[in-house]
Write a protein that holds these residues in place. Structure first.
Motif, PDB file in Angstrom:
ATOM      1  N   TYR A 132       7.967  11.641  -0.233  1.00 22.53           N
ATOM      2  CA  TYR A 132       6.822  11.250   0.598  1.00 22.53           C
ATOM      3  C   TYR A 132       6.069  10.107  -0.054  1.00 22.53           C
ATOM      4  O   TYR A 132       6.289   9.792  -1.223  1.00 22.53           O
ATOM      5  CB  TYR A 132       5.887  12.451   0.806  1.00 22.53           C
ATOM      6  CG  TYR A 132       5.296  13.004  -0.476  1.00 22.53           C
ATOM      7  CD1 TYR A 132       6.061  13.789  -1.339  1.00 22.53           C
ATOM      8  CD2 TYR A 132       3.976  12.728  -0.828  1.00 22.53           C
ATOM      9  CE1 TYR A 132       5.529  14.290  -2.514  1.00 22.53           C
ATOM     10  CE2 TYR A 132       3.437  13.237  -2.004  1.00 22.53           C
ATOM     11  CZ  TYR A 132       4.211  14.012  -2.845  1.00 22.53           C
ATOM     12  OH  TYR A 132       3.689  14.496  -4.012  1.00 22.53           O
ATOM     13  N   CYS A 133       5.202   9.480   0.736  1.00 24.79           N
ATOM     14  CA  CYS A 133       4.316   8.454   0.205  1.00 24.79           C
ATOM     15  C   CYS A 133       2.969   9.134  -0.037  1.00 24.79           C
ATOM     16  O   CYS A 133       2.302   9.521   0.934  1.00 24.79           O
ATOM     17  CB  CYS A 133       4.178   7.308   1.212  1.00 24.79           C
ATOM     18  SG  CYS A 133       2.915   6.111   0.760  1.00 24.79           S
ATOM     19  N   PRO A 134       2.553   9.319  -1.278  1.00 22.27           N
ATOM     20  CA  PRO A 134       1.326  10.088  -1.557  1.00 22.27           C
ATOM     21  C   PRO A 134       0.085   9.633  -0.765  1.00 22.27           C
ATOM     22  O   PRO A 134      -0.612  10.493  -0.207  1.00 22.27           O
ATOM     23  CB  PRO A 134       1.163   9.951  -3.072  1.00 22.27           C
ATOM     24  CG  PRO A 134       2.577   9.862  -3.559  1.00 22.27           C
ATOM     25  CD  PRO A 134       3.283   9.007  -2.526  1.00 22.27           C
ATOM     26  N   PRO A 135      -0.204   8.323  -0.653  1.00 26.68           N
ATOM     27  CA  PRO A 135      -1.404   7.962   0.112  1.00 26.68           C
ATOM     28  C   PRO A 135      -1.307   8.274   1.614  1.00 26.68           C
ATOM     29  O   PRO A 135      -2.335   8.368   2.280  1.00 26.68           O
ATOM     30  CB  PRO A 135      -1.525   6.443  -0.081  1.00 26.68           C
ATOM     31  CG  PRO A 135      -0.590   6.087  -1.172  1.00 26.68           C
ATOM     32  CD  PRO A 135       0.433   7.161  -1.246  1.00 26.68           C
ATOM     33  N   HIS A 136      -0.093   8.417   2.127  1.00 22.28           N
ATOM     34  CA  HIS A 136       0.069   8.599   3.569  1.00 22.28           C
ATOM     35  C   HIS A 136       0.830   9.873   3.949  1.00 22.28           C
ATOM     36  O   HIS A 136       1.342   9.972   5.067  1.00 22.28           O
ATOM     37  CB  HIS A 136       0.769   7.371   4.178  1.00 22.28           C
ATOM     38  CG  HIS A 136       0.060   6.096   3.878  1.00 22.28           C
ATOM     39  ND1 HIS A 136       0.623   5.071   3.167  1.00 22.28           N
ATOM     40  CD2 HIS A 136      -1.218   5.727   4.171  1.00 22.28           C
ATOM     41  CE1 HIS A 136      -0.281   4.088   3.028  1.00 22.28           C
ATOM     42  NE2 HIS A 136      -1.391   4.464   3.619  1.00 22.28           N
ATOM     43  N   LEU A 137       0.862  10.833   3.037  1.00 25.81           N
ATOM     44  CA  LEU A 137       1.514  12.104   3.359  1.00 25.81           C
ATOM     45  C   LEU A 137       0.816  12.740   4.567  1.00 25.81           C
ATOM     46  O   LEU A 137       1.464  13.243   5.483  1.00 25.81           O
ATOM     47  CB  LEU A 137       1.453  13.051   2.151  1.00 25.81           C
ATOM     48  CG  LEU A 137       1.938  14.480   2.426  1.00 25.81           C
ATOM     49  CD1 LEU A 137       3.388  14.507   2.886  1.00 25.81           C
ATOM     50  CD2 LEU A 137       1.758  15.358   1.191  1.00 25.81           C
ATOM     51  N   GLY A 154       2.085  11.692   7.781  1.00 29.91           N
ATOM     52  CA  GLY A 154       3.480  11.967   8.083  1.00 29.91           C
ATOM     53  C   GLY A 154       4.465  10.974   7.512  1.00 29.91           C
ATOM     54  O   GLY A 154       5.562  10.795   8.051  1.00 29.91           O
ATOM     55  N   MET A 155       4.090  10.315   6.415  1.00 30.17           N
ATOM     56  CA  MET A 155       5.026   9.368   5.797  1.00 30.17           C
ATOM     57  C   MET A 155       5.937  10.132   4.840  1.00 30.17           C
ATOM     58  O   MET A 155       5.640  10.281   3.651  1.00 30.17           O
ATOM     59  CB  MET A 155       4.274   8.234   5.081  1.00 30.17           C
ATOM     60  CG  MET A 155       5.177   7.089   4.668  1.00 30.17           C
ATOM     61  SD  MET A 155       4.255   5.587   4.327  1.00 30.17           S
ATOM     62  CE  MET A 155       5.576   4.542   3.700  1.00 30.17           C
ATOM     63  N   VAL A 156       7.037  10.628   5.401  1.00 28.19           N
ATOM     64  CA  VAL A 156       7.984  11.465   4.653  1.00 28.19           C
ATOM     65  C   VAL A 156       9.408  10.961   4.883  1.00 28.19           C
ATOM     66  O   VAL A 156       9.677  10.279   5.874  1.00 28.19           O
ATOM     67  CB  VAL A 156       7.904  12.952   5.103  1.00 28.19           C
ATOM     68  CG1 VAL A 156       6.583  13.571   4.696  1.00 28.19           C
ATOM     69  CG2 VAL A 156       8.117  13.075   6.619  1.00 28.19           C
ATOM     70  N   GLY A 211       0.782  -1.237   0.000  1.00 27.65           N
ATOM     71  CA  GLY A 211       0.000   0.000   0.000  1.00 27.65           C
ATOM     72  C   GLY A 211       0.807   1.278   0.000  1.00 27.65           C
ATOM     73  O   GLY A 211       0.260   2.362   0.215  1.00 27.65           O
ATOM     74  N   HIS A 212       2.124   1.145  -0.256  1.00 30.39           N
ATOM     75  CA  HIS A 212       2.980   2.336  -0.216  1.00 30.39           C
ATOM     76  C   HIS A 212       3.746   2.529  -1.527  1.00 30.39           C
ATOM     77  O   HIS A 212       4.038   1.578  -2.232  1.00 30.39           O
ATOM     78  CB  HIS A 212       4.019   2.219   0.907  1.00 30.39           C
ATOM     79  CG  HIS A 212       3.424   1.965   2.248  1.00 30.39           C
ATOM     80  ND1 HIS A 212       2.836   2.948   2.998  1.00 30.39           N
ATOM     81  CD2 HIS A 212       3.328   0.826   2.970  1.00 30.39           C
ATOM     82  CE1 HIS A 212       2.401   2.427   4.130  1.00 30.39           C
ATOM     83  NE2 HIS A 212       2.686   1.134   4.139  1.00 30.39           N
ATOM     84  N   TYR A 213       4.089   3.764  -1.791  1.00 29.74           N
ATOM     85  CA  TYR A 213       5.103   4.075  -2.790  1.00 29.74           C
ATOM     86  C   TYR A 213       5.740   5.404  -2.409  1.00 29.74           C
ATOM     87  O   TYR A 213       5.325   6.019  -1.416  1.00 29.74           O
ATOM     88  CB  TYR A 213       4.539   4.067  -4.216  1.00 29.74           C
ATOM     89  CG  TYR A 213       3.524   5.115  -4.596  1.00 29.74           C
ATOM     90  CD1 TYR A 213       2.183   4.988  -4.250  1.00 29.74           C
ATOM     91  CD2 TYR A 213       3.911   6.228  -5.348  1.00 29.74           C
ATOM     92  CE1 TYR A 213       1.253   5.945  -4.640  1.00 29.74           C
ATOM     93  CE2 TYR A 213       2.981   7.184  -5.745  1.00 29.74           C
ATOM     94  CZ  TYR A 213       1.646   7.036  -5.383  1.00 29.74           C
ATOM     95  OH  TYR A 213       0.737   7.978  -5.773  1.00 29.74           O
TER      96      TYR A 213
HETATM   97 CU   LIG Z   1       2.567   4.895   2.580  1.00 27.51          CU
END
Ligand SMILES: [Cu+2]
Length: 150
Positions: A99-104, A107-109, A63-65
């Motif tokens: 960053y991870c667009p779905p989880h920006l 705080g996914m940076v 689920g991440h990129y």
């Molecule tokens: Cu993510």
């Protein structure tokens, strides 16, 4: 005291040899739902690397990129594919802020410093805009900025 000086000299000499050889390293960054710093993280979130090193983004959890927000001036922007490993060759000195667009929002940076932070002024100018989109844990953005080695 004498011994300490010698030790220091040896360490310095070793460092010079290492930087001269500049052995390219492969550095892995995991994309995780939960890591040492809590939920939705790149681990490690801050990496200090050198030109020629290769970063591999590892989709340990689904689920991440990752997508670059800022790259060193001469290196073009980059984007990984969801759930796929991705190798990024660090061709120029400077800072990558990504960053991870779905989880920006959560705080996914992350940041990669390659050699000297040649584009630090640009990063300082633009980081606020990225941080404004982080609803949970915006302090992670500040923590990345604090780890930059000038
Ligand atoms: Cu993510």
């Amino acid at each position: 005291m004498y011994f300490r000086c010698i030790t220091k000299a040896v360490i310095v000499a070793f460092g010079v040899v290492l930087s001269t050889l500049s052995v390219a390293e492969e550095i892995k960054i995991e994309m995780l739902n939960y890591g040492k710093d809590g939920g939705m993280v790149f681990q490690p979130s801050f990496v200090k690397a050198e030109v020629g090193d290769v970063i591999t983004f590892v989709p340990t959890h689904a689920g991440h990129y990752a997508q670059s927000y800022i790259t060193p001036t001469e290196q073009s922007g980059w984007k990984t594919k969801m759930n796929e490993p991705f190798s990024l060759e660090l061709s120029h000195e400077g800072l990558h802020l990504y960053y991870c667009p779905p989880h920006l929002m959560m705080g996914m940076v992350g940041m990669i410093q390659v050699g000297q932070p040649t584009n630090l002024e640009l990063v300082k100018t633009k980081v606020g805009r990225l941080k404004s989109k982080v609803a949970l844990k915006p302090e992670r953005v500040d923590a990345l900025m604090q780890q930059i080695q000038e």
